[in-house]
Design an enzyme around this catalytic site. Structure first.
Site, PDB file in Angstrom:
ATOM      1  CB  CYS A 135      -0.869   0.024   1.240  1.00 19.02           C
ATOM      2  SG  CYS A 135      -1.858  -1.437   1.481  1.00 19.02           S
ATOM      3  NE  ARG A 175       4.684   1.598  -0.906  1.00 19.86           N
ATOM      4  CZ  ARG A 175       5.420   1.694   0.187  1.00 19.86           C
ATOM      5  NH1 ARG A 175       6.517   2.412   0.167  1.00 19.86           N
ATOM      6  NH2 ARG A 175       5.091   1.090   1.301  1.00 19.86           N
ATOM      7  CD1 TRP A 194       0.031  -5.719  -3.398  1.00 24.47           C
ATOM      8  CD2 TRP A 194      -0.166  -6.669  -1.382  1.00 24.47           C
ATOM      9  NE1 TRP A 194       0.545  -6.989  -3.470  1.00 24.47           N
ATOM     10  CE2 TRP A 194       0.433  -7.593  -2.255  1.00 24.47           C
ATOM     11  CE3 TRP A 194      -0.392  -7.053  -0.064  1.00 24.47           C
ATOM     12  CZ2 TRP A 194       0.821  -8.883  -1.861  1.00 24.47           C
ATOM     13  CZ3 TRP A 194      -0.017  -8.326   0.342  1.00 24.47           C
ATOM     14  CH2 TRP A 194       0.587  -9.224  -0.562  1.00 24.47           C
ATOM     15  CG  ASN A 238       0.330   2.152   3.657  1.00 21.76           C
ATOM     16  OD1 ASN A 238      -0.737   2.237   3.063  1.00 21.76           O
ATOM     17  ND2 ASN A 238       1.443   2.705   3.218  1.00 21.76           N
ATOM     18  N   GLY A 239      -0.642  -1.267   6.557  1.00 20.39           N
ATOM     19  CA  GLY A 239      -0.391  -2.106   7.731  1.00 20.39           C
ATOM     20  C   GLY A 239      -1.579  -3.007   8.003  1.00 20.39           C
ATOM     21  CD  GLU A 241      18.184 -12.492  -7.343  1.00 18.82           C
ATOM     22  OE1 GLU A 241      17.590 -13.061  -6.421  1.00 18.82           O
ATOM     23  OE2 GLU A 241      17.832 -11.391  -7.800  1.00 18.82           O
ATOM     24  CE  LYS A 284      15.078 -10.521  -9.786  1.00 16.29           C
ATOM     25  NZ  LYS A 284      15.499 -10.489  -8.493  1.00 16.29           N
ATOM     26  CD  GLU A 324      11.259 -11.379  -8.176  1.00 15.12           C
ATOM     27  OE1 GLU A 324      11.070 -10.886  -7.068  1.00 15.12           O
ATOM     28  OE2 GLU A 324      12.261 -11.112  -8.862  1.00 15.12           O
ATOM     29  CG  HIS A 364      20.502 -36.436  -5.019  1.00 14.39           C
ATOM     30  ND1 HIS A 364      20.796 -37.759  -4.776  1.00 14.39           N
ATOM     31  CD2 HIS A 364      21.689 -35.784  -5.007  1.00 14.39           C
ATOM     32  CE1 HIS A 364      22.102 -37.891  -4.583  1.00 14.39           C
ATOM     33  NE2 HIS A 364      22.672 -36.706  -4.738  1.00 14.39           N
ATOM     34  CE  LYS A 376      12.333  -2.440  -5.373  1.00 13.58           C
ATOM     35  NZ  LYS A 376      13.153  -3.497  -5.980  1.00 13.58           N
TER      36      LYS A 376
END
Ligand code: G6P
Length: 608
Positions: A2, A27, A74, A100-101, A481, A485, A488, A504, A603
């Site tokens: 948010c 964000r 969000w 927010n929160g 990573e 990427k 995402e 394995h 973000k």
């Protein structure tokens, strides 16, 4: 996550608020709304979807407001629809709140408010704040907010308007960032400095349990217990150009090529060539303590956690200090053992990730000294850690972290130098590491120049829905990573694995439809990786190899090779990640994805 923006001053509020919301888009959000102090009363509009939907509803209308608040939501409590979007209002639409929160006791508060006759109409936790303020309002907005917040358990950054106080915004924070921007005869507030930058560089970062009354000519800060606070005005070092796309189609292709510069910025003024060590002012005062360290715990989330894994290799291999790396979300809940000789390092680009912040608090509770490796100056983790090192990567707007990752690794290399030289690392090895570090930016340029070659590769592979990424040693976290990427931003399923572990399990997946990206650099375990590539080829898997320049052996075996300049052992991730970032970017573009704002991602994850 948010975003909040608020404005009060002589100018029309709507364009300022809408521009602020657009700055916060990165964000991650799923609805947007605005509340305005119009001459005939409080007006609020909110819609599910992009900010453009809100924009369309406001277009062509005239607004006189010079005071207002706006929000990008969000969703956490209640699906992302028009009703659940912020602002939320009281029973009479005279008080508006953006938040927010997470309000943890919202169910109990809903019931309490319901019993008192309030009508709550949304599925959100936030709505209770508007009704609590209404409940306690006796003509003084700040007092009503203070009393309302005394009932609330959870995290919040809030901005509140009341129709009866047309040129006043009350903001407060506990656990979610809130910054007040000081302008000339106008003041602003936001959850993130990027929404303020166009108007002012002078800001006040609220601390937890503080609130501020923001009017055109004043900012008055006090604690929730009504103790006046003298605010510290700080200057934002970022420039407007840094938070703009400057002609690029997205932020990500702007940020990836910045890495030669950002790696340099992370080392600037911090290299002591004579002594073969690093000069880190942020942790210099703790040198005695650093001398006593026998163990390091590094905690982080997401890409920062991958940087932590690389830090583990650096600190163990080079400085010979035992390191443990833990997801912050796990660390915070498993009662970790933190002996006295252990230092905890928290890595966070944003400095606001809720789990990392909670891990910092848990470590401090256990008596540990906590260092931060953070990008955003003034962020909560930067302020709550005992000491730390800023990575100075400049604003990173693309949700998929790129330049912050390489800057985090660079800073971890500097900490390795510092701690290593305090122990057994020789002067010569220290100087060599500095020399290698200084050679990285130029070598990085050479890889970034291959963007067209990598785009062609992406065109060839963009229809595949599964990828495997393999690496060994310090390049195993790079495989993780690289896979992160890709998934995402292009929504392709990708898994990172230590190359030898392939047999394995993942080997069962390998056939001609499974592209495997292998980091196969000329290092101590090169031959073993070559064997792994043979195993893939024997099962007709398709190999894209990241190799050291001139490696004919792997290039003969692999279907595609991307050559990278040689750099000795521990710094290879600074280069090997670059082609993987470019590959993910081009794949996402070819697949028509929104590179900077991938679905469902944020973000900065400021809730648990
Ligand atoms: C989110 C972002 C990731 C980031 C992670 C940790 O999930 O989408 O890109 O790596 O948070 O963020 P931090 O700011 O703590 O590094």
């Amino acid at each position: 996550m948010c975003g909040i923006v608020g404005y009060v001053g002589p100018r029309k509020a709507v364009p300022i608020l809408m521009e602020g919301l657009k700055r916060l888009e990165y964000r991650g959000y799923d609805s947007a709304g605005i509340a305005l102090q119009e001459p005939n009363g409080l007006l609020h509009e909110k819609f599910a979807g992009k900010i453009s939907v809100l924009d369309e509803h406001l277009a062509g209308r005239t607004f006189d407001s010079v005071c207002g608040i706006a929000h990008t939501r969000w969703a956490t409590h209640g699906e992302p629809n028009d009703t659940n979007a912020h602002p939320h209002t009281d029973c009479h639409g005279k008080i508006a709140v953006v938040h927010n929160g997470i309000i943890e006791n919202y169910r109990a508060l809903r019931e309490l408010l319901g019993n008192k006759g309030h009508r709550l109409t949304t599925d959100t936790d936030t709505e209770v704040i508007a009704h609590l303020v209404e409940e306690y309002y006796e003509g003084n907005l700040v007092e009503a907010v203070r009393t309302a917040l005394s009932q609330v358990e959870g995290t919040y950054g809030i901005a509140v308007l009341s129709q009866d106080s047309p040129d006043e915004i009350v903001v407060a924070r506990n656990g979610s960032p809130l910054v007040v921007g000081a302008g000339d005869n106008e003041n602003l507030d936001a959850s993130d400095v990027s929404a303020l930058l166009q108007h002012t560089k002078q800001v006040i970062y609220l601390n937890d349990h503080e609130l501020a009354v923001v009017t055109p000519d004043g900012i008055s800060v006090s604690t929730l217990e009504n103790v006046q606070v003298t605010p510290k005005i700080e200057e934002i070092s970022w420039s407007l150009g840094q938070i703009e796309k400057s002609g690029y189609p997205y932020f990500m292709p702007k940020e990836i090529p910045e890495q030669p510069t950002t790696i340099r910025m992370a080392t600037r003024g911090r290299l002591n060539h004579d002594a073969g060590t690093a000069r880190l002012n942020g942790i210099a005062m703790n040198l005695d303590e650093l001398n006593r360290i026998n163990r390091v715990i590094i905690t982080a989330c997401g890409t920062s956690w991958h940087a932590a894994l690389i830090g583990e290799h650096l600190l163990e291999d080079v400085a010979r200090i035992p390191v443990e790396v833990e997801y912050a979300s796990e660390f915070r809940y498993r009662s970790p053992i933190v002996p006295k000789d252990t230092i905890v390092i928290a890595i966070s680009q944003s400095g606001e990730t809720a789990d990392t912040l909670a891990a910092v608090r848990e470590a401090k509770l256990k008596g540990a000294t906590v260092l931060g490796i953070v990008n955003v100056v003034g962020s909560t983790i930067a302020r709550e850690t005992d000491a730390g090192v800023y990575i100075h990567a400049g604003p990173e707007i693309g949700v998929a972290s790129t330049k912050a990752f390489t800057s985090q690794i660079t800073v971890l290399a500097l900490i390795t130098l510092l701690l290593g030289r305090q122990r057994n690392l020789s002067l010569e090895t220290g100087r060599n590491l500095i020399h290698d570090l200084e050679s990285i930016p130029e070598k990085a340029e050479q890889i970034l120049d291959k963007t067209d070659e990598i785009r062609k590769l992406a065109e060839e592979y963009s229809k595949h829905d599964n990828f495997l990424y393999l690496g060994r040693g310090i390049n195993f976290p790079v495989a993780l990573e690289g896979a992160l990427k890709l998934k995402e931003i292009s929504y392709i399923h990708a898994e990172g694995y230590p190359a030898a572990e392939m047999k394995h399990g993942p080997i069962a997946l390998i056939d001609e439809n499974m592209p495997v990206v292998v980091i196969a650099l000329k290092d101590a375990i090169y031959d073993k990786v070559v064997n792994n590539i043979q195993e893939i080829k024997a099962r007709r898997g398709r190999v894209i190899a990241i190799v050291t320049e001139g490696d004919e052996q792997v290039c003969r075996l692999a279907d595609h090779c991307i050559e990278t300049p040689h750099v000795p052992g521990p710094l290879t991730p600074l280069l090997s990640i670059l082609p993987l970032q470019l590959l993910a970017y081009h794949m996402a573009v070819i697949r028509g994805c929104n590179v900077d704002q991938p679905r469902n991602l944020a973000k900065s994850v400021t809730v648990e």
